[in-house]
Design an enzyme around this catalytic site. Structure first.
Site, PDB file in Angstrom:
ATOM      1  N   LYS A  79       0.851  -1.208   0.000  1.00  0.00           N
ATOM      2  CA  LYS A  79       0.000   0.000   0.000  1.00  0.00           C
ATOM      3  C   LYS A  79       0.878   1.247   0.000  1.00  0.00           C
ATOM      4  CE  LYS A  79      -3.964   2.076   2.432  1.00  0.00           C
ATOM      5  NZ  LYS A  79      -4.900   2.006   3.587  1.00  0.00           N
ATOM      6  N   SER A 154     -10.041   2.105   2.400  1.00  0.00           N
ATOM      7  CA  SER A 154      -9.099   2.817   1.571  1.00  0.00           C
ATOM      8  C   SER A 154      -8.079   1.929   0.860  1.00  0.00           C
ATOM      9  CB  SER A 154      -8.347   3.838   2.435  1.00  0.00           C
ATOM     10  OG  SER A 154      -7.527   3.173   3.384  1.00  0.00           O
ATOM     11  N   SER A 178     -10.404  -0.153   6.741  1.00  0.00           N
ATOM     12  CA  SER A 178      -9.769  -0.108   5.423  1.00  0.00           C
ATOM     13  C   SER A 178      -9.056  -1.367   4.961  1.00  0.00           C
ATOM     14  CB  SER A 178      -8.769   1.040   5.360  1.00  0.00           C
ATOM     15  OG  SER A 178      -9.447   2.227   5.081  1.00  0.00           O
TER      16      SER A 178
HETATM   17  N1  GLN Z   1     -13.541   4.468   5.544  1.00  0.00           N
HETATM   18  C1  GLN Z   1     -13.069   4.952   6.813  1.00  0.00           C
HETATM   19  C2  GLN Z   1     -12.666   6.394   6.659  1.00  0.00           C
HETATM   20  O1  GLN Z   1     -12.913   6.930   5.656  1.00  0.00           O
HETATM   21  C3  GLN Z   1     -11.918   4.114   7.279  1.00  0.00           C
HETATM   22  C4  GLN Z   1     -10.685   4.374   6.541  1.00  0.00           C
HETATM   23  C5  GLN Z   1      -9.505   3.591   7.044  1.00  0.00           C
HETATM   24  O2  GLN Z   1      -9.653   2.598   7.753  1.00  0.00           O
HETATM   25  N2  GLN Z   1      -8.322   4.079   6.704  1.00  0.00           N
HETATM   26  O3  GLN Z   1     -12.116   6.990   7.533  1.00  0.00           O
END
Ligand code: GLN
Length: 496
Positions: A79, A154, A178
């Site tokens: 990532k 994400s 995410s």
């Molecule tokens: N979708 C959640 C957010 O937008 C979690 C994102 C994540 O875990 N990085 O914050």
């Protein structure tokens, strides 16, 4: 079977036995990436020569007799929020475009040490804020099950790369879901380790009290092998846990739920859940019961207010963490023509360099932390966090693990929620409580929804440092499902 269809465990064994070289394995995956990237767009950066050079170096280490771990020579997709000294790192933001970090994150360094080979850096929502990869400054990634749909987020580049057979393994970070949410909607395995079980050093910070690196893979055992390769205490991360690492590989190799008490979270059901998701979930519960587990319904009332608490805590921490992007130290600098003050250059750079969702979060967080509002918002959210941790504690007096659907729906179409932040945030409804409590949680595939034939994920939550329980139950389900499906759920990337 071609090399790209093998599991990481199989590839590692073949490389160790000298049946194939790390270079050949890397080349097969690079070819697959070249062939499928125009459709998937999982990667922000691929450099064939850098990858092949890494693979040759691992081959040389193995030839010289160096003892490496079970994943030596296995390639992975990383990532693009972990810093890497031989590849650019952007966090999918224009503000970092072209930045070359001078060092490796601990996760990166440990994987190199263990002989893993980096295929490239994967796409994500900018600074990991989102649930679809549509917030990437460099365009969305597509779901290998249906190219018109999101791969989750994400860490959507990482989930798509594994589901598209571009890589057997990938890394992600889970702040609110995410890793688990993208794993669920692409039909693969994704694990959020216990907070502090994997190092945040060199991970570009979003919300420091929540950010947790973790693995993606197509099998439970592969995910465990990857987690084990980068886990363990790191003196460079002040919240890293200095305790023995849970025995996740051993747990993944011993699938057994007989006599286990499994709690079904009552609050994660009903309105807002796709019927096909609930159908698959209920079938899985029956399977666990048939395997000898005792199923108990458990109520965790505070879980219903986890989402609003998260959307105060995470933006608050992000507003502080992202203050470092000041146009002076890294990446983009706009309007520095000798006539403007540093403050003006900073404002112009941040206006041009951050996308709309990142700006929304910085504003929300700054507001929630401002004097006069701090107690009403941030303070209140911290109290909710305590209530959630207490709900988990009470539940774990009664059961060994908790389960729920990972997400309320299957993968949604690209564009559908892009202008509706609330709809987007709901994708993490079931995953957020584990982040707020710092617990371990995994998502494993549990079939396809009736309505759309898209993957459904089942979440298994365990107490702090109970990561092994997630793998044990996950592996038991995987085995039972494979017997039913006649093999893994994901046999091919259906849309390719
Ligand atoms: N979708 C959640 C957010 O937008 C979690 C994102 C994540 O875990 N990085 O914050």
């Amino acid at each position: 079977m071609s090399l790209i269809h093998k599991t990481a465990a199989e590839l590692g064994a073949m490389i160790a036995a000298g049946e194939v070289s790390a270079e050949e394995v890397a080349a097969a995956h690079l070819d697959r990436i070249e062939e499928t990237e125009p459709k998937i767009r999982a990667f922000l950066h691929v450099d064939r020569e850098v990858t092949l050079a890494q693979a040759r170096a691992v081959d040389a280490r193995l030839r010289s007799g160096e003892k490496l771990g079970p994943l030596a020579g296995v390639p992975l997709a990383h990532k693009d929020i972990f810093v890497t000294k031989d590849m650019p790192t952007t966090a999918a933001s224009k503000i970092l475009e072209g930045w070359r970090p001078p060092y490796d994150a601990t996760v990166t360094a440990r994987l190199r040490e263990a002989g893993l080979v980096f295929l490239g850096k994967t796409n994500l929502d900018e600074f990991a804020m989102g649930s679809s990869t549509e917030n990437s400054a460099f365009g969305p990634t597509r779901n290998p099950w249906d190219l018109s749909r999101v791969p989750g987020g994400s860490s959507g580049g990482s989930s798509a790369a594994v589901a598209a057979y571009q890589a057997p393994l990938s890394t992600g970070t889970d702040t609110g879901g995410s890793i688990r949410q993208p794993a669920a909607v692409t039909g693969i395995v994704g694990m959020k380790p216990t907070y502090g079980g994997s190092s945040r050093y060199g991970l570009i910070a979003f919300a420091s009290s929540l950010d947790t690196p973790g693995p993606f893979a197509r099998t439970v055992l592969d995910a465990a092998l990857l987690q084990e390769a980068f886990s363990g205490h790191d003196p460079l991360d002040s919240t890293s846990i200095d305790r023995p690492v849970p025995k996740v590989v051993e747990a993944a190799r011993n699938p057994d739920v007989a006599g286990m008490r499994i709690g079904v979270v009552k609050e994660f059901d009903g309105e807002g859940y796709q019927p096909g998701v609930l159908n698959r979930f209920r079938e899985a519960v029956k399977m666990l019961e048939a395997l000898g587990a005792e199923i108990v319904e458990v109520s965790c009332p505070s879980f219903t207010v986890a989402l609003p608490a998260y959307y105060l805590i995470a933006p608050s921490e992000c507003s502080s963490n992202l203050a470092r992007f000041d146009a002076m130290r890294y990446g983009l600098r706009v309007g520095d023509d000798g006539t403007r003050s540093a403050e003006e250059v900073m404002a112009l750079t941040r206006a041009a360099g951050f996308g709309p969702e990142v700006k929304r979060r910085i504003m929300l967080g700054t507001y929630a932390l401002s004097s006069g509002y701090y107690d009403a918002y941030y303070g209140q959210a911290q109290k909710v966090r305590t209530l959630i941790a207490r709900d988990f504690e009470a539940a774990y007096q009664k059961v060994d693990v908790l389960i729920s659907p990972t997400t309320p729906t299957t993968a949604f179409p690209i564009g559908e929620r892009a202008d509706d932040p609330m709809a987007m945030y709901l994708a993490d409804l079931c995953t957020i409580p584990s982040n707020l409590a710092g617990n371990a949680a995994i998502s494993v595939p549990c079939g396809l929804a009736d309505e759309d034939n898209l993957p459904v994920g089942l979440q298994i939550m365990a107490p702090v440092l109970g990561d092994d329980r997630c793998y044990k139950v996950g592996a038991a389900l995987e085995k039972a499902f494979e017997a039913r499906w006649g093999g893994p759920l994901l046999k091919e990337a259906p849309a390719l």
